[in-house]
Design a protein around this motif. Structure first.
Motif, mmCIF file in Angstrom:
data_model
loop_
_atom_site.group_PDB
_atom_site.id
_atom_site.type_symbol
_atom_site.label_atom_id
_atom_site.label_comp_id
_atom_site.label_asym_id
_atom_site.label_seq_id
_atom_site.Cartn_x
_atom_site.Cartn_y
_atom_site.Cartn_z
ATOM 1 N N TYR A 17 34.773 8.633 12.520
ATOM 2 C CA TYR A 17 33.866 7.540 12.169
ATOM 3 C C TYR A 17 34.477 6.647 11.090
ATOM 4 C CZ TYR A 17 30.307 9.798 14.982
ATOM 5 O OH TYR A 17 29.618 10.335 16.026
ATOM 6 N N LEU A 18 35.288 7.218 10.201
ATOM 7 C CA LEU A 18 35.950 6.402 9.176
ATOM 8 C C LEU A 18 36.877 5.377 9.827
ATOM 9 C CD1 LEU A 18 36.751 9.146 6.523
ATOM 10 C CD2 LEU A 18 34.771 7.631 6.637
ATOM 11 N N ASN A 19 37.560 5.778 10.892
ATOM 12 C CA ASN A 19 38.408 4.832 11.632
ATOM 13 C C ASN A 19 37.573 3.734 12.277
ATOM 14 O OD1 ASN A 19 40.890 6.158 11.130
ATOM 15 N ND2 ASN A 19 40.416 7.646 12.710
ATOM 16 N N TYR A 20 36.416 4.091 12.819
ATOM 17 C CA TYR A 20 35.531 3.081 13.413
ATOM 18 C C TYR A 20 35.100 2.068 12.361
ATOM 19 C CZ TYR A 20 34.962 6.679 17.095
ATOM 20 O OH TYR A 20 35.154 7.619 18.067
ATOM 21 N N PHE A 21 34.746 2.556 11.170
ATOM 22 C CA PHE A 21 34.308 1.656 10.109
ATOM 23 C C PHE A 21 35.434 0.709 9.704
ATOM 24 C CE2 PHE A 21 31.551 5.466 8.718
ATOM 25 C CZ PHE A 21 30.636 5.205 9.727
ATOM 26 N N LEU A 67 28.864 -0.503 17.152
ATOM 27 C CA LEU A 67 29.008 -0.530 15.697
ATOM 28 C C LEU A 67 28.612 -1.903 15.169
ATOM 29 C CD1 LEU A 67 30.090 0.385 12.896
ATOM 30 C CD2 LEU A 67 32.349 -0.347 13.670
ATOM 31 N N THR A 68 27.764 -1.906 14.161
ATOM 32 C CA THR A 68 27.419 -3.132 13.447
ATOM 33 C C THR A 68 27.921 -2.988 12.011
ATOM 34 O OG1 THR A 68 25.425 -3.375 14.780
ATOM 35 C CG2 THR A 68 25.536 -4.645 12.733
ATOM 36 N N GLN A 84 26.329 0.695 10.922
ATOM 37 C CA GLN A 84 25.416 1.457 11.754
ATOM 38 C C GLN A 84 26.034 1.603 13.129
ATOM 39 O OE1 GLN A 84 21.676 -0.721 11.502
ATOM 40 N NE2 GLN A 84 20.945 0.769 10.005
ATOM 41 N N ILE A 85 26.019 2.837 13.621
ATOM 42 C CA ILE A 85 26.506 3.104 14.970
ATOM 43 C C ILE A 85 25.327 3.604 15.782
ATOM 44 C CG2 ILE A 85 28.021 4.510 16.410
ATOM 45 C CD1 ILE A 85 30.045 4.501 14.141
ATOM 46 N N HIS A 86 25.081 2.894 16.888
ATOM 47 C CA HIS A 86 23.983 3.239 17.786
ATOM 48 C C HIS A 86 24.512 3.665 19.156
ATOM 49 C CE1 HIS A 86 21.634 0.834 14.912
ATOM 50 N NE2 HIS A 86 20.591 1.512 15.352
ATOM 51 N N ARG A 87 23.780 4.541 19.784
ATOM 52 C CA ARG A 87 23.945 4.852 21.207
ATOM 53 C C ARG A 87 22.624 4.396 21.828
ATOM 54 N NH1 ARG A 87 25.078 10.522 21.658
ATOM 55 N NH2 ARG A 87 22.922 10.727 20.992
ATOM 56 N N GLY A 88 22.663 3.228 22.456
ATOM 57 C CA GLY A 88 21.419 2.630 22.923
ATOM 58 C C GLY A 88 20.554 2.292 21.722
#
Length: 117
Positions: A17-21, A67-68, A84-88
């Motif tokens: 998740y750190l990479n996603y951010f 990801l927002t 914020q990471i959402h799945r749907g």
């Protein structure tokens, strides 16, 4: 997400998740008309000073995640982001960070003007 981002239970490993951010921050800057490489070429680096992550549900292999990344605050030498990471409609992960601007010697430096172009 890709299979290599998961652990033995086919869930996204928490460290990924750190990479996603990071990607979110880079792409947000790009959307605002800035280039992270240019900021570095000008002698400034944006470094993570603080990261707080809250995990609400696991994401699994082949989930479609959104990801927002939002700038919450900008000061002279630092800025805060919310992720914020959402799945749907489901919130999977929420995080906030403090990003500091430093020069090539590691001393705090004034942030470049990050207004939209």
């Amino acid at each position: 997400m890709a299979y290599q981002e998961t652990d033995g239970q086919r869930r996204v490993h928490h460290a990924n998740y750190l990479n996603y951010f990071e990607r979110g921050r880079v792409e947000m800057l790009r959307d605002l008309g800035h280039n992270y490489k240019t900021i570095e070429d000008d002698g400034r680096m944006l470094v993570v000073a603080e990261m707080n992550v809250k995990y609400f549900a696991p994401a699994e292999f082949d989930d479609w995640l959104e990801l927002t990344t939002t700038v919450v605050e900008i000061r002279k030498v630092r800025m805060r982001h919310l992720y914020q990471i959402h799945r749907g409609d489901q919130l999977i992960v929420e995080a906030d960070s403090v990003i500091a601007c430093v020069d090539r010697t590691g001393k705090l430096a004034r942030l470049p003007n990050l207004e939209t172009r």
